[in-house]
Design a protein around this motif. Structure first.
Motif, PDB file in Angstrom:
ATOM      1  N   ASP A   1      61.899  74.590  23.473  1.00 32.06           N
ATOM      2  CA  ASP A   1      62.137  75.244  24.841  1.00 32.06           C
ATOM      3  C   ASP A   1      63.114  74.173  25.675  1.00 32.06           C
ATOM      4  OD1 ASP A   1      59.956  76.927  25.147  1.00 32.06           O
ATOM      5  OD2 ASP A   1      58.473  75.156  25.320  1.00 32.06           O
ATOM      6  N   ILE A   2      63.468  74.489  27.037  1.00 31.24           N
ATOM      7  CA  ILE A   2      65.158  74.171  28.039  1.00 31.24           C
ATOM      8  C   ILE A   2      64.198  72.048  28.804  1.00 31.24           C
ATOM      9  CG2 ILE A   2      66.805  74.537  29.678  1.00 31.24           C
ATOM     10  CD1 ILE A   2      67.518  77.085  27.685  1.00 31.24           C
ATOM     11  N   LYS A   3      64.406  71.527  28.480  1.00 38.83           N
ATOM     12  CA  LYS A   3      63.999  70.381  29.499  1.00 38.83           C
ATOM     13  C   LYS A   3      64.281  70.974  30.441  1.00 38.83           C
ATOM     14  CE  LYS A   3      65.185  67.081  26.355  1.00 38.83           C
ATOM     15  NZ  LYS A   3      66.280  66.140  25.671  1.00 38.83           N
ATOM     16  N   ASP A   4      63.209  70.300  31.842  1.00 40.46           N
ATOM     17  CA  ASP A   4      63.229  70.891  32.903  1.00 40.46           C
ATOM     18  C   ASP A   4      64.490  70.019  33.872  1.00 40.46           C
ATOM     19  OD1 ASP A   4      60.763  72.140  32.839  1.00 40.46           O
ATOM     20  OD2 ASP A   4      59.291  70.472  33.727  1.00 40.46           O
ATOM     21  N   ASN A   5      64.861  69.008  32.983  1.00 36.67           N
ATOM     22  CA  ASN A   5      66.121  67.950  34.114  1.00 36.67           C
ATOM     23  C   ASN A   5      67.431  68.374  33.465  1.00 36.67           C
ATOM     24  OD1 ASN A   5      66.172  66.984  31.603  1.00 36.67           O
ATOM     25  ND2 ASN A   5      67.124  65.136  32.173  1.00 36.67           N
ATOM     26  N   GLU A   6      67.123  69.960  32.115  1.00 35.91           N
ATOM     27  CA  GLU A   6      68.310  70.705  32.141  1.00 35.91           C
ATOM     28  C   GLU A   6      68.693  72.348  32.773  1.00 35.91           C
ATOM     29  OE1 GLU A   6      68.107  69.706  27.927  1.00 35.91           O
ATOM     30  OE2 GLU A   6      69.578  67.939  27.996  1.00 35.91           O
TER      31      GLU A   6
END
Length: 153
Positions: free
Chosen positions: A135-140
């Motif tokens: 999953d893509i990190k929230d901050n990215e």
């Protein structure tokens, strides 16, 4: 030998000292992957692709050498300055540009100088595209979406 090639040779020698084969392979893949992405982004944005690639080759070296990500961006900038000074590959101004990018590369939610942004974006591209099962990190997420639009993906 070109200065980027000389820097890569230096970094690869440092990474090859890592005793854990899996961590060493991961480090090599990440630094070279981010370096390639930084080169492409810099070319597209009219920035110096060689400096972008050099910053990318050094951006996580401190973390890989110490095994710690604690304040790794700031400590990594200090290490990069030491390496660049030792190798004599860059002018003072170029060293400042590279070290600034490394210093700020972990601040993905903040907008900094164009070269700082180039390294952040290259790091995000590699994080998001190297292993598509993660999953893509929230901050990215926002940064990755902007990059996809910029590159027509």
């Amino acid at each position: 030998m070109g200065r980027l090639k000389e820097l890569r040779k230096y970094v690869d020698a440092k990474l090859n000292e890592m005793p854990d084969t899996d961590k060493r392979t991961s480090a090599i893949v990440h630094l070279h992957g981010v370096s390639l992405a930084a080169t492409m982004i810099a070319k597209k944005r009219g920035l110096d692709p060689e400096l972008a690639s050099m910053a990318a080759m050094l951006h996580d070296l401190h973390a890989y050498e110490t095994g710690s990500y604690d304040d790794h961006a700031h400590k990594g900038a200090d290490l990069a300055r030491t390496i660049l000074t030792e190798l004599g590959l860059t002018s003072d101004e170029e060293t400042d540009i590279i070290c600034s990018a490394i210093y700020h590369h972990d601040d993905k939610l903040v907008v900094d100088s164009p070269m700082d942004e180039c390294l952040k974006d290259a790091d995000v591209i590699h994080h998001c595209m190297n292993d598509l099962s993660k999953d893509i990190k929230d901050n990215e997420k926002g940064r990755f979406e902007s990059l996809c639009k910029e590159f027509g993906m």
